[in-house]
Design a protein around this motif. Structure first.
Motif, PDB file in Angstrom:
ATOM      1  N   ILE A   1      44.089  75.211   1.233  1.00 29.99           N
ATOM      2  CA  ILE A   1      45.205  75.559   2.161  1.00 29.99           C
ATOM      3  C   ILE A   1      46.547  74.428   1.797  1.00 29.99           C
ATOM      4  O   ILE A   1      46.056  73.255   1.995  1.00 29.99           O
ATOM      5  N   GLU A   2      47.319  74.987   1.368  1.00 27.05           N
ATOM      6  CA  GLU A   2      48.503  73.892   1.123  1.00 27.05           C
ATOM      7  C   GLU A   2      49.034  73.308   2.413  1.00 27.05           C
ATOM      8  O   GLU A   2      49.409  73.909   3.262  1.00 27.05           O
ATOM      9  N   THR A   3      49.183  72.004   2.171  1.00 24.08           N
ATOM     10  CA  THR A   3      49.447  71.127   3.259  1.00 24.08           C
ATOM     11  C   THR A   3      50.992  71.297   3.697  1.00 24.08           C
ATOM     12  O   THR A   3      51.425  71.574   4.812  1.00 24.08           O
ATOM     13  N   ALA A   4      51.682  71.633   2.767  1.00 29.56           N
ATOM     14  CA  ALA A   4      53.374  71.984   2.830  1.00 29.56           C
ATOM     15  C   ALA A   4      53.411  73.200   3.691  1.00 29.56           C
ATOM     16  O   ALA A   4      54.404  73.089   4.636  1.00 29.56           O
ATOM     17  N   ILE A   5      52.816  74.229   3.348  1.00 23.41           N
ATOM     18  CA  ILE A   5      53.016  75.474   3.868  1.00 23.41           C
ATOM     19  C   ILE A   5      52.336  75.337   5.472  1.00 23.41           C
ATOM     20  O   ILE A   5      53.075  75.711   6.291  1.00 23.41           O
ATOM     21  N   LEU A   6      51.395  74.820   5.487  1.00 24.01           N
ATOM     22  CA  LEU A   6      50.802  74.687   7.022  1.00 24.01           C
ATOM     23  C   LEU A   6      51.875  73.790   7.842  1.00 24.01           C
ATOM     24  O   LEU A   6      52.214  74.115   9.080  1.00 24.01           O
ATOM     25  N   GLN A   7      52.154  72.933   7.242  1.00 24.82           N
ATOM     26  CA  GLN A   7      53.415  71.822   7.878  1.00 24.82           C
ATOM     27  C   GLN A   7      54.720  72.855   8.346  1.00 24.82           C
ATOM     28  O   GLN A   7      54.844  72.498   9.546  1.00 24.82           O
ATOM     29  N   ARG A   8      55.141  73.415   7.583  1.00 20.53           N
ATOM     30  CA  ARG A   8      56.502  74.416   7.811  1.00 20.53           C
ATOM     31  C   ARG A   8      56.008  75.254   8.955  1.00 20.53           C
ATOM     32  O   ARG A   8      56.720  75.772   9.814  1.00 20.53           O
ATOM     33  N   VAL A   9      54.777  75.924   8.947  1.00 28.53           N
ATOM     34  CA  VAL A   9      54.331  76.792   9.978  1.00 28.53           C
ATOM     35  C   VAL A   9      54.316  76.204  11.156  1.00 28.53           C
ATOM     36  O   VAL A   9      54.648  76.792  12.247  1.00 28.53           O
ATOM     37  N   LEU A  10      53.763  75.022  11.337  1.00 29.27           N
ATOM     38  CA  LEU A  10      53.581  74.250  12.912  1.00 29.27           C
ATOM     39  C   LEU A  10      54.966  73.789  12.936  1.00 29.27           C
ATOM     40  O   LEU A  10      55.181  74.015  14.362  1.00 29.27           O
ATOM     41  N   GLU A  11      55.903  73.366  12.187  1.00 33.01           N
ATOM     42  CA  GLU A  11      57.228  73.102  12.610  1.00 33.01           C
ATOM     43  C   GLU A  11      57.944  74.173  13.155  1.00 33.01           C
ATOM     44  O   GLU A  11      58.575  73.875  14.263  1.00 33.01           O
ATOM     45  N   THR A  12      57.684  75.393  12.561  1.00 33.51           N
ATOM     46  CA  THR A  12      58.468  76.517  13.131  1.00 33.51           C
ATOM     47  C   THR A  12      57.983  76.820  14.754  1.00 33.51           C
ATOM     48  O   THR A  12      58.889  76.997  15.513  1.00 33.51           O
ATOM     49  N   HIS A  13      56.727  76.750  14.829  1.00 38.57           N
ATOM     50  CA  HIS A  13      56.245  77.159  16.108  1.00 38.57           C
ATOM     51  C   HIS A  13      56.514  76.089  17.225  1.00 38.57           C
ATOM     52  O   HIS A  13      56.534  76.320  18.319  1.00 38.57           O
ATOM     53  N   VAL A  14      56.353  74.622  16.791  1.00 36.98           N
ATOM     54  CA  VAL A  14      56.628  73.582  17.619  1.00 36.98           C
ATOM     55  C   VAL A  14      58.128  73.664  18.020  1.00 36.98           C
ATOM     56  O   VAL A  14      58.534  73.483  19.145  1.00 36.98           O
ATOM     57  N   ARG A  15      59.242  73.861  17.170  1.00 35.68           N
ATOM     58  CA  ARG A  15      60.619  73.963  17.280  1.00 35.68           C
ATOM     59  C   ARG A  15      60.746  75.006  18.162  1.00 35.68           C
ATOM     60  O   ARG A  15      61.519  75.060  19.340  1.00 35.68           O
ATOM     61  N   GLU A  16      60.226  76.195  18.048  1.00 33.09           N
ATOM     62  CA  GLU A  16      60.259  77.329  19.146  1.00 33.09           C
ATOM     63  C   GLU A  16      59.890  76.914  20.681  1.00 33.09           C
ATOM     64  O   GLU A  16      60.523  77.169  21.463  1.00 33.09           O
ATOM     65  N   GLN A  17      58.665  76.213  20.821  1.00 33.23           N
ATOM     66  CA  GLN A  17      58.225  75.770  21.971  1.00 33.23           C
ATOM     67  C   GLN A  17      59.256  74.999  22.501  1.00 33.23           C
ATOM     68  O   GLN A  17      59.767  74.951  23.945  1.00 33.23           O
ATOM     69  N   LEU A  18      59.791  73.898  21.697  1.00 34.56           N
ATOM     70  CA  LEU A  18      60.704  72.933  22.277  1.00 34.56           C
ATOM     71  C   LEU A  18      62.055  73.344  22.563  1.00 34.56           C
ATOM     72  O   LEU A  18      62.856  73.084  23.589  1.00 34.56           O
ATOM     73  N   ASP A  19      62.661  74.483  21.919  1.00 37.66           N
ATOM     74  CA  ASP A  19      63.604  75.300  22.285  1.00 37.66           C
ATOM     75  C   ASP A  19      63.396  75.878  23.650  1.00 37.66           C
ATOM     76  O   ASP A  19      64.342  75.963  24.537  1.00 37.66           O
ATOM     77  N   THR A  20      62.372  76.440  24.052  1.00 41.24           N
ATOM     78  CA  THR A  20      62.034  76.969  25.257  1.00 41.24           C
ATOM     79  C   THR A  20      62.206  76.101  26.395  1.00 41.24           C
ATOM     80  O   THR A  20      62.376  76.150  27.479  1.00 41.24           O
ATOM     81  N   LEU A  21      61.456  74.832  26.152  1.00 45.20           N
ATOM     82  CA  LEU A  21      61.484  73.539  26.999  1.00 45.20           C
ATOM     83  C   LEU A  21      62.844  73.236  27.364  1.00 45.20           C
ATOM     84  O   LEU A  21      62.847  72.508  28.190  1.00 45.20           O
TER      85      LEU A  21
END
Length: 186
Positions: free
Chosen positions: A158-178
């Motif tokens: 599993i590519e680290t960069a791909i996983l990092q982008r996916v995590l960043e996307t979901h974290v940003r969505e959660q922070l926008d909600t908060l």
């Protein structure tokens, strides 16, 4: 004698003879040339120069109307508006002292300081979440690769960069909600 004696004026005004003597000494009475008291003029002068609160206390706290029942609405010469204002001032001062005591005990805090601290705490938490994907993406990718390899028996990467982008996307969505949450200290 043109006017009233001290005794007669005391009875007329509803005060003690000593109060009449004190009023005479302080110049709150109008006297005729013979030394007798001009009742009408003295009543007006005493009313204008005497503290309404003091007048109420001297009467035992009861308003005395000159004729008929006490008026329902206070007028400009009525002392109830003064008493209400004095009571409001006393209540305000008591509340102010109570707040001061609560501040000293640590029960109350300064609102501006509390808002600053809440903002700083939220900012620190947001910063931690923004950097979280960078810190854990490599560990998560390695752990997922190992678990999938065990389960399937084949080498999986599993590519680290791909996983990092996916995590960043979901974290940003959660922070926008908060970010829509607002702290209300009222």
């Amino acid at each position: 004698m043109e006017g009233m004696s001290e005794r007669a004026y005391a009875e007329h005004a509803g005060i003690s003879r000593g109060a009449v003597q004190k009023a005479r000494k302080t110049g709150r009475l109008v006297l005729f040339a013979d030394g007798s008291i001009n009742a009408a003029a003295s009543d007006a002068r005493r009313g204008a120069s005497t503290d309404p609160d003091q007048q109420m206390r001297s009467r035992g706290g009861i308003s005395v109307a000159s004729e008929g029942p006490a008026p329902a609405v206070s007028g400009p010469g009525d002392s109830t508006s003064y008493i209400k204002a004095r009571t409001a001032l006393t209540v305000y001062q008591a509340q102010e002292r109570q707040l001061s005591i609560q501040k000293k005990k640590g029960v109350l805090v300064d609102r501006a300081r509390a808002e600053t601290l809440v903002f700083r705490l939220a900012r620190q938490e947001r910063d931690l979440w923004v950097t979280w994907p960078t810190r854990v993406a490599a560990l998560m990718a390695a752990q997922l690769s190992a678990d999938m390899e065990k389960a399937s028996g084949k080498a999986v990467t599993i590519e680290t960069a791909i996983l990092q982008r996916v995590l960043e996307t979901h974290v940003r969505e959660q922070l926008d909600t908060l970010a829509d949450l607002r702290v209300s200290l009222e």
